[in-house]
Write an enzyme that holds these catalytic residues in place. Structure first.
Site, PDB file in Angstrom:
ATOM      1  N   GLU A 197       0.822  -1.213   0.000  1.00 27.84           N
ATOM      2  CA  GLU A 197       0.000   0.000   0.000  1.00 27.84           C
ATOM      3  C   GLU A 197       0.861   1.270   0.000  1.00 27.84           C
ATOM      4  O   GLU A 197       0.623   2.205  -0.768  1.00 27.84           O
ATOM      5  CB  GLU A 197      -0.941   0.022   1.214  1.00 27.84           C
ATOM      6  CG  GLU A 197      -2.030  -1.045   1.201  1.00 27.84           C
ATOM      7  CD  GLU A 197      -1.568  -2.403   1.725  1.00 27.84           C
ATOM      8  OE1 GLU A 197      -0.359  -2.559   2.050  1.00 27.84           O
ATOM      9  OE2 GLU A 197      -2.403  -3.327   1.815  1.00 27.84           O
ATOM     10  N   GLU A 323     -14.446   0.428 -14.304  1.00 27.02           N
ATOM     11  CA  GLU A 323     -14.285  -0.611 -15.326  1.00 27.02           C
ATOM     12  C   GLU A 323     -15.068  -1.805 -14.820  1.00 27.02           C
ATOM     13  O   GLU A 323     -14.873  -2.250 -13.692  1.00 27.02           O
ATOM     14  CB  GLU A 323     -12.810  -0.984 -15.522  1.00 27.02           C
ATOM     15  CG  GLU A 323     -12.628  -2.022 -16.629  1.00 27.02           C
ATOM     16  CD  GLU A 323     -11.225  -2.610 -16.699  1.00 27.02           C
ATOM     17  OE1 GLU A 323     -10.249  -1.851 -16.795  1.00 27.02           O
ATOM     18  OE2 GLU A 323     -11.126  -3.855 -16.643  1.00 27.02           O
TER      19      GLU A 323
END
Ligand code: NAG
Ligand code: NAG
Ligand code: NAG
Ligand code: NAG
Ligand code: NAG
Ligand code: NAG
Ligand code: NAG
Ligand code: NAG
Ligand code: NAG
Ligand code: NAG
Ligand code: NAG
Ligand code: NAG
Length: 583
Positions: A197, A323
């Site tokens: 991350e 998407e």
């Protein structure tokens, strides 16, 4: 004369109970409602195939343009289109390239798009000019594809994009596609195991900052506060990564969305939409049409999963499916390209809308199985409008023109005695708090090919009709307009119509044409405050309560009573009896 009828049925007054097999009364609290954004149903176009979809100024793709305009006409807004996907992390910019895009296929990586030595030239950006009024995001390459010039190329692309697309046609910027896949692609991984991350956000902040500086320098009309902002984080639903091809990898890196956000992706205050990618499963399966796409329960599991992730992130930005499509890896043949996928498209998108998802970018690419249309002829797929497009049109028609007037969408759970009901699906659309439209979907598989092969069976008799009964507070004699989405069966890939309209390439290059060999103009009369509507297995219907007529007020000759045709058809089964009433 037809007239606009206002329904004395306010949001919150709709109560649903179920008869026969259905016996659980549902209170208004059971209804999830959400308010989709304008241009809710839109597209994400695979980066490397954008020139196929849009063409260029000397040779624009009119077929694509017509299909986009159909959706825009229904929704009242020319949409924002994302140009991105896996190939957005593979190209470099070459200012002397004389074609829009070139690249080499490497079948070890994908047979669906070029992956190696991909370059775009200035004429790639012409594609953005072929659909005036639409806005875009141009996917910037974060992964780099191990290219030594990736960083220089990023800065050059930013300059080319801002100068050649222009402020008016840019909606937002995007840096990187599904970065959580970067360290997980075997020998083609573009990052190592340290890409967690913190590292991802560090790189993202560095790259986006550099791009903004380039834009500031070369496009003063997009500098400072006029910068359009970013869509992020473009991560893919983690659930997909637990599927076989990833799960086999013991070193799989899973980025935690909450921690990505907490690492400060919003530090620049320039993230303007929270976009995630979602597929309900992936093509490696096990997936089937009946078990995966024609399965409301399965759809909800996948959608709720991504909604839970979003909730955990706890951002005040709207969630966007930036998407999205049926099954990952460009879809599965016999599933993603069928009429069943069109029904799934309606179910998934209206459920998303009802749960507050703001926009849905249906992903597509040349030769993809889940594509709504094939923009050019190739040796693999014929140019044409494909089945999923018809589901998208039905979604846009159901939500309607919400560019200025908000529309709320409610999911109506039709559980059977408390059990999930995978097959009968209902949604309601409210315009200014009034019930305007009802969508019913009969998701039961009806395999046309199979039935046709069975010579002993008559096709019609073999395809059951299910009756839905709605108790609705409309005067007796009111005629509710009915729009059907039909095909020969769930496995059909051609011969699909929505309310008698064809959008097929070979009919009129994607422009709407009302076919004269399909029944249209159907309406159903309310009697005893009740409406009976029958749906074939694998069929969807919109009941339009906004444009109803009354039998006594009609001047035009009554349209052929097509409802009667359905009533006289043998009912192989009578199921799915639903009762809606107002209190
Ligand atoms: C959508 O609705 C708005 C507001 O009523 C109207 O101005 C606009 O013309 C409509 N758009 C289309 C494409 O019908
Ligand atoms: C850029 O494209 C031109 C024209 O095709 C080509 O000659 C040149 O080698 C390309 N540059 C790079 C770095 O590949
Ligand atoms: C525009 O598209 C046509 C048709 O695909 C192609 O022949 C032509 O080379 C393209 N022009 C540019 C500048 O890419
Ligand atoms: C594809 O994989 C095969 C077998 O691993 C290998 O021999 C071949 O070189 C690879 N092709 C490319 C273009 O990487
Ligand atoms: C940003 O990334 C570029 C390219 O990798 C690198 O040269 C630069 O040092 C980075 N800047 C920071 C602050 O990390
Ligand atoms: C992500 O990390 C948070 C703590 O930051 C944790 O509460 C949460 O369960 C994690 N989410 C997932 C999906 O692992
Ligand atoms: C992003 O930052 C801006 C400015 O600080 C803030 O208004 C906005 O709420 C933040 N968004 C999220 C999702 O944290
Ligand atoms: C529908 O999906 C649910 C959840 O994945 C599953 O339990 C069920 O078996 C599926 N139904 C069919 C008919 O495959
Ligand atoms: C439909 O039936 C045909 C013929 O029996 C079969 O080949 C095909 O796999 C079936 N399709 C689905 C989606 O089950
Ligand atoms: C063929 O159709 C008949 C009549 O509907 C039915 O009884 C029979 O089961 C069907 N056969 C197959 C293989 O589906
Ligand atoms: C209806 O008309 C369309 C367009 O002419 C044609 O493609 C289709 O095959 C016709 N359908 C039937 C059932 O005749
Ligand atoms: C109308 O509905 C009421 C209540 O359900 C019922 O008692 C009555 O028989 C119905 N009338 C007709 C004509 O169907």
């Amino acid at each position: 004369m037809w007239f606009l009828f206002t329904i004395p049925l306010l949001l919150g007054d709709l109560v649903i109970a179920q008869e026969a097999a259905f016996n659980v009364p549902i209170t208004p609290d059971d209804l999830d409602t959400g308010r989709p954004g304008a241009g809710f149903l839109t597209y994400s176009i695979e980066f490397a195939t954008f020139p196929d979809y849009a063409g260029n100024l000397s040779s624009p793709n009119e077929f694509s343009h017509n299909l986009m305009n159909n959706v825009a006409e229904l929704s009242g807004k020319k949409m924002y289109i994302r140009v991105g996907g896996n190939t957005q992390d593979m190209y470099t910019y070459n200012s002397s390239l004389d074609v829009a895009l070139r690249g080499d296929y490497n079948l070890n990586r994908s047979r669906d798009y070029p992956t190696d030595n991909m370059q775009i030239g200035p004429s790639f950006f012409e594609a953005y000019k072929t659909w005036p009024g639409y806005t875009f995001s141009h996917g910037l390459n974060m992964g780099g594809n191990k290219h030594p010039n990736a960083w220089i190329s990023l800065l050059e692309t930013a300059e080319a994009a801002c100068t050649l697309i222009g402020a008016n046609a840019i909606e937002v910027w995007e840096y990187g596609n599904e970065p959580n896949g970067f360290p997980n692609s075997g020998q083609y991984s573009v990052r190592g195991p340290d890409f967690r991350e913190e590292r991802y956000v560090q790189e993202w902040l560095n790259g986006t900052q550099a791009v903004q500086e380039v834009v500031e320098r070369h496009c003063p009309d997009m500098a400072g506060d006029a910068f359009h902002g970013w869509t992020a984080p473009s991560l893919i639903n983690i659930q997909i990564m637990t599927r076989p091809q990833y799960a086999d990898n013991p070193n799989r890196i899973v980025l935690n969305f909450t921690e990505v956000w907490a690492q400060g992706q919003n530090k620049t205050a320039n993230v303007v939409q929270y976009g995630l990618h979602n597929y309900i499963d992936n093509a490696l399966g096990p997936v089937t049409l009946a078990g995966t796409l024609l399965n409301h329960t399965r759809m909800r599991l996948a959608a709720d999963y991504v909604l839970d992730l979003y909730k955990e992130v706890n951002t005040d930005l709207p969630l966007i499916l930036s998407e999205h499509n049926s099954v990952a890896l460009q879809g599965a043949p016999g599933l993603s390209n069928t009429f069943g996928a069109a029904l799934w498209t309606i179910d998934m998108n209206l459920y998303a809308a009802s749960r507050g998802i703001y926009r849905s970018h249906m992903h597509t690419g040349t030769n993809y199985r889940y594509q709504p249309w094939q923009p050019v002829e190739t040796d693999r797929v014929a140019k044409g409008t494909k089945a999923p497009y018809y589901g998208q049109v039905a979604v846009a028609a159901f939500i309607g023109n919400n560019s200025e007037t908000a529309v709320d969408v409610a999911h109506i759970p039709l559980a059977w005695n408390g059990n999930d009901n995978p097959w009968e699906v209902a949604y309601a659309a409210y315009v200014e708090d009034r019930l305007a439209r009802i969508m019913l979907i009969n998701m039961r598989e009806s395999n046309y090919t199979h039935q046709r092969l069975n010579e002993t069976a008559s096709y019609d008799a073999d395809r059951p009709l299910r009756e839905f009964r709605l108790d609705i507070d409309l005067d007796d004699g009111t005629e509710v307009v009915v729009k059907r989405l039909r095909a020969n069966g769930s496995d059909a890939i051609t011969g699909i119509t929505f309310d008698g309209w064809s959008y097929n390439y070979e009919v009129d290059n994607g422009k709407p044409v009302r076919l004269d060999n399909v029944t249209t103009g159907e309406s159903i009369m309310i009697t005893n405050r009740t409406l009976f509507v029958q749906l074939l297995d694998s069929e969807a219907v919109i009941l339009d309560l906004q444009h109803v007529g009354s039998s006594s007020d009609r001047e035009d000759p009554p349209v052929e009573a097509t409802a009667a045709r359905f009533l006289t058809q043998p009912l192989a089964l009578m199921l799915g009896i639903v009762v809606l009433w107002a209190v």
